[in-house]
Design an enzyme around this catalytic site. Sequence first.
Site, PDB file in Angstrom:
ATOM      1  N   THR A  23       0.850  -1.192   0.000  1.00 52.36           N
ATOM      2  CA  THR A  23       0.000   0.000   0.000  1.00 52.36           C
ATOM      3  C   THR A  23       0.887   1.244   0.000  1.00 52.36           C
ATOM      4  OG1 THR A  23      -1.707  -1.165   1.173  1.00 52.36           O
ATOM      5  CG2 THR A  23      -1.790   1.235   1.280  1.00 52.36           C
TER       6      THR A  23
ATOM      7  N   CYS B   1      -2.932  -1.820   8.861  1.00 52.92           N
ATOM      8  CA  CYS B   1      -3.472  -1.212   7.634  1.00 52.92           C
ATOM      9  C   CYS B   1      -4.231   0.067   7.931  1.00 52.92           C
ATOM     10  CB  CYS B   1      -4.364  -2.214   6.917  1.00 52.92           C
ATOM     11  SG  CYS B   1      -3.464  -3.706   6.506  1.00 52.92           S
TER      12      CYS B   1
ATOM     13  N   GLU C 254      -3.892  -4.599  -2.890  1.00 52.63           N
ATOM     14  CA  GLU C 254      -4.524  -5.798  -2.335  1.00 52.63           C
ATOM     15  C   GLU C 254      -5.652  -5.382  -1.405  1.00 52.63           C
ATOM     16  OE1 GLU C 254      -4.222  -6.839   0.968  1.00 52.63           O
ATOM     17  OE2 GLU C 254      -2.814  -5.311   1.673  1.00 52.63           O
ATOM     18  N   PHE C 255      -6.698  -6.213  -1.399  1.00 50.98           N
ATOM     19  CA  PHE C 255      -7.839  -5.948  -0.517  1.00 50.98           C
ATOM     20  C   PHE C 255      -8.052  -7.143   0.408  1.00 50.98           C
ATOM     21  CE2 PHE C 255      -8.579  -3.595  -4.510  1.00 50.98           C
ATOM     22  CZ  PHE C 255      -8.545  -2.303  -4.004  1.00 50.98           C
TER      23      PHE C 255
ATOM     24  N   ARG D 152       0.386  -5.664  15.555  1.00 52.05           N
ATOM     25  CA  ARG D 152       0.786  -4.296  15.211  1.00 52.05           C
ATOM     26  C   ARG D 152      -0.409  -3.354  15.394  1.00 52.05           C
ATOM     27  NH1 ARG D 152       3.310  -5.495   9.457  1.00 52.05           N
ATOM     28  NH2 ARG D 152       1.397  -6.721   9.405  1.00 52.05           N
TER      29      ARG D 152
ATOM     30  N   ARG E 240      -8.091  -9.281   3.758  1.00 58.43           N
ATOM     31  CA  ARG E 240      -8.213  -9.077   5.208  1.00 58.43           C
ATOM     32  C   ARG E 240      -7.387 -10.130   5.908  1.00 58.43           C
ATOM     33  NH1 ARG E 240     -14.376 -10.275   5.204  1.00 58.43           N
ATOM     34  NH2 ARG E 240     -13.485 -11.726   3.696  1.00 58.43           N
TER      35      ARG E 240
HETATM   36  C1  UGA Z   1      -8.065  -4.199   6.039  1.00 58.79           C
HETATM   37  C2  UGA Z   1      -9.111  -4.212   4.903  1.00 58.79           C
HETATM   38  O1  UGA Z   1     -10.329  -4.748   5.370  1.00 58.79           O
HETATM   39  C3  UGA Z   1      -8.612  -5.005   3.713  1.00 58.79           C
HETATM   40  O2  UGA Z   1      -9.548  -4.903   2.644  1.00 58.79           O
HETATM   41  C4  UGA Z   1      -7.261  -4.444   3.273  1.00 58.79           C
HETATM   42  O3  UGA Z   1      -6.714  -5.171   2.193  1.00 58.79           O
HETATM   43  C5  UGA Z   1      -6.297  -4.505   4.434  1.00 58.79           C
HETATM   44  O4  UGA Z   1      -6.823  -3.736   5.529  1.00 58.79           O
HETATM   45  C6  UGA Z   1      -4.973  -3.927   3.990  1.00 58.79           C
HETATM   46  O5  UGA Z   1      -4.923  -2.730   3.685  1.00 58.79           O
HETATM   47  O6  UGA Z   1      -4.007  -4.672   3.825  1.00 58.79           O
HETATM   48  P1  UGA Z   1      -7.381  -5.895   8.003  1.00 58.79           P
HETATM   49  O7  UGA Z   1      -6.501  -4.801   8.507  1.00 58.79           O
HETATM   50  O8  UGA Z   1      -6.847  -7.270   7.905  1.00 58.79           O
HETATM   51  O9  UGA Z   1      -7.936  -5.529   6.527  1.00 58.79           O
HETATM   52  O10 UGA Z   1      -8.611  -5.968   8.993  1.00 58.79           O
HETATM   53  P2  UGA Z   1     -10.167  -5.572   9.007  1.00 58.79           P
HETATM   54  O11 UGA Z   1     -10.954  -6.794   9.119  1.00 58.79           O
HETATM   55  O12 UGA Z   1     -10.491  -4.650   7.918  1.00 58.79           O
HETATM   56  O13 UGA Z   1     -10.251  -4.800  10.398  1.00 58.79           O
HETATM   57  C7  UGA Z   1      -9.499  -3.603  10.626  1.00 58.79           C
HETATM   58  C8  UGA Z   1      -9.733  -3.100  12.015  1.00 58.79           C
HETATM   59  O14 UGA Z   1     -11.044  -2.576  12.162  1.00 58.79           O
HETATM   60  C9  UGA Z   1      -9.623  -4.167  13.105  1.00 58.79           C
HETATM   61  O15 UGA Z   1      -8.943  -3.602  14.216  1.00 58.79           O
HETATM   62  C10 UGA Z   1     -11.048  -4.487  13.467  1.00 58.79           C
HETATM   63  O16 UGA Z   1     -11.196  -4.949  14.792  1.00 58.79           O
HETATM   64  C11 UGA Z   1     -11.695  -3.120  13.289  1.00 58.79           C
HETATM   65  N1  UGA Z   1     -13.141  -3.187  13.011  1.00 58.79           N
HETATM   66  C12 UGA Z   1     -13.597  -3.783  11.881  1.00 58.79           C
HETATM   67  C13 UGA Z   1     -14.027  -2.590  13.894  1.00 58.79           C
HETATM   68  O17 UGA Z   1     -13.637  -2.030  14.942  1.00 58.79           O
HETATM   69  N2  UGA Z   1     -15.363  -2.628  13.626  1.00 58.79           N
HETATM   70  C14 UGA Z   1     -15.840  -3.204  12.500  1.00 58.79           C
HETATM   71  O18 UGA Z   1     -17.061  -3.192  12.289  1.00 58.79           O
HETATM   72  C15 UGA Z   1     -14.936  -3.806  11.614  1.00 58.79           C
END
Ligand code: UGA
Length: 450
Positions: A121, A279, A152-153, A346, A155
């Site tokens: 990113t 991220c 990339e998207f 992280r 999770r």
């Molecule tokens: C995120 C994106 O969802 C991916 O699409 C992206 O590719 C990725 O970043 C990246 O840039 O590499 P990720 O960081 O693995 O993925 O995790 P998420 O599932 O998106 O959650 C991110 C944060 O938001 C977590 O701390 C989660 O606990 C929090 N979250 C998520 C909430 O507090 N509430 C929600 O409703 C959803």
Amino acid sequence: MRISVIGCGYVGLVTGACLAEAGHQVLCTDIDSQRIAQLQAGGVPIYEEHLDRLLESCRKSGRISFTSDTSEAIRASEAIFICVGTPPKGTGGADLSAIDNVARQIAREARSPKLVVEKSTVPARTGIELQRALEAYSRGGEIRFRVASNPEFLREGTAVYDFFHPDRIVVGVNEAQAGEELREIYRPILERKFHCPVHGENCPPHAETPFVITSINSAELIKHASNSFLALKISYANVIADLCEKIGADVEEVNHAMGLDPRIGTQFLKAGLGFGGFCFPKDVQAFIHLSETVGVNFEILKAAERVNKQRIDAFLGKVHKALWVVKGKKIAVLGLAFKANTDDIRFAPALEVIERLLAEGAEVHASDPQAISRAKAIQPNVSYHEDPYEALRHADAALVCTEWEIYRKLDWERAGKVMARRLVIDGRNLYAPGRMREMGFEYHCFGRPE
Ligand code: UGA
């Protein structure tokens, strides 16, 4: 196609393994030679569901291999995916030195034309600089590099599934050939000609994947704009939770019904400790920084970032209110990873919570199904327990910081018998408040009636 992947972290390893599974010949490299040695020996340096199985089968079929010799990786392939880290700098921008290093290495070592794909990113306009660096450092400029951005998207926790079932594949290019090469690389996924490593034969039907070709600047912007929008949604949900607490409404009811409008959507409206990980926090910061650099005031995103930072204060406020004095209390922290199904700590909210509890003189006992060894390395002043009930033994309070399934299903009757006091402060809204209170717990969570 012969593909090299530079950087074997969460993004690079998943990308490499999935491209190999899709039928390509993949060679992965990393400057961390220990990590490469571990991968060569059959180990997996990170926890990501299904990745170990995938790597094992690709290793066996010879479709993936690992080298610590970057020049070998550069020369061996027609396409090079750059998957190195872009951590935040103190100024708010992204540190692009790893991308710059790789660009100069590619330029110096390549002996034939290459497709160079930015997977890490990066802020918009990085592709322009990447192309410039490749040309400036190549030997006499005789080798042609085609640069592309392919954000990339994925999770963490469901990255393997996401790779094979993408909502969209975005490729930013400045010449048609690069776009066609990337379409070829993703053909098995676009045409669904792969064996699903997650569901096998029972893989449910998936909507056709749009293959979106844009300019490089747009592709880079799409990535930051997507992550930042999701971060906005989470902060919005958290402010609604604060409102619910004041008004006496239930955030779960409000956000669920609000999300049933397809224009809003039910996902990413979970209130709690806020977003962490490697991220969202850094991408939001980098996007704000980029906007400031070009003279655009992204006030709404700055507000989302502020709201997120205040989540930890709000959580600790609940801890103080319930415990009165924190000093000398034994506090059990359930969950260290920034979210469930990963070992990634992280920017994990749990670690900041722990640091602040320790600073106040609390005795912290923590548990996590995957992240203990990573946490130990950076926070030695905590007692770690594989078994959550051991972490809860004699605890004055239980703090739930990660939504792991085993915590969702925890036997609180059993836990209550070993705790010094039946007090749960839930940063993820995992339990039914009525049920917890029936079991004699003082239970605090986010945005639900006390
Ligand atoms: C995120 C994106 O969802 C991916 O699409 C992206 O590719 C990725 O970043 C990246 O840039 O590499 P990720 O960081 O693995 O993925 O995790 P998420 O599932 O998106 O959650 C991110 C944060 O938001 C977590 O701390 C989660 O606990 C929090 N979250 C998520 C909430 O507090 N509430 C929600 O409703 C959803």
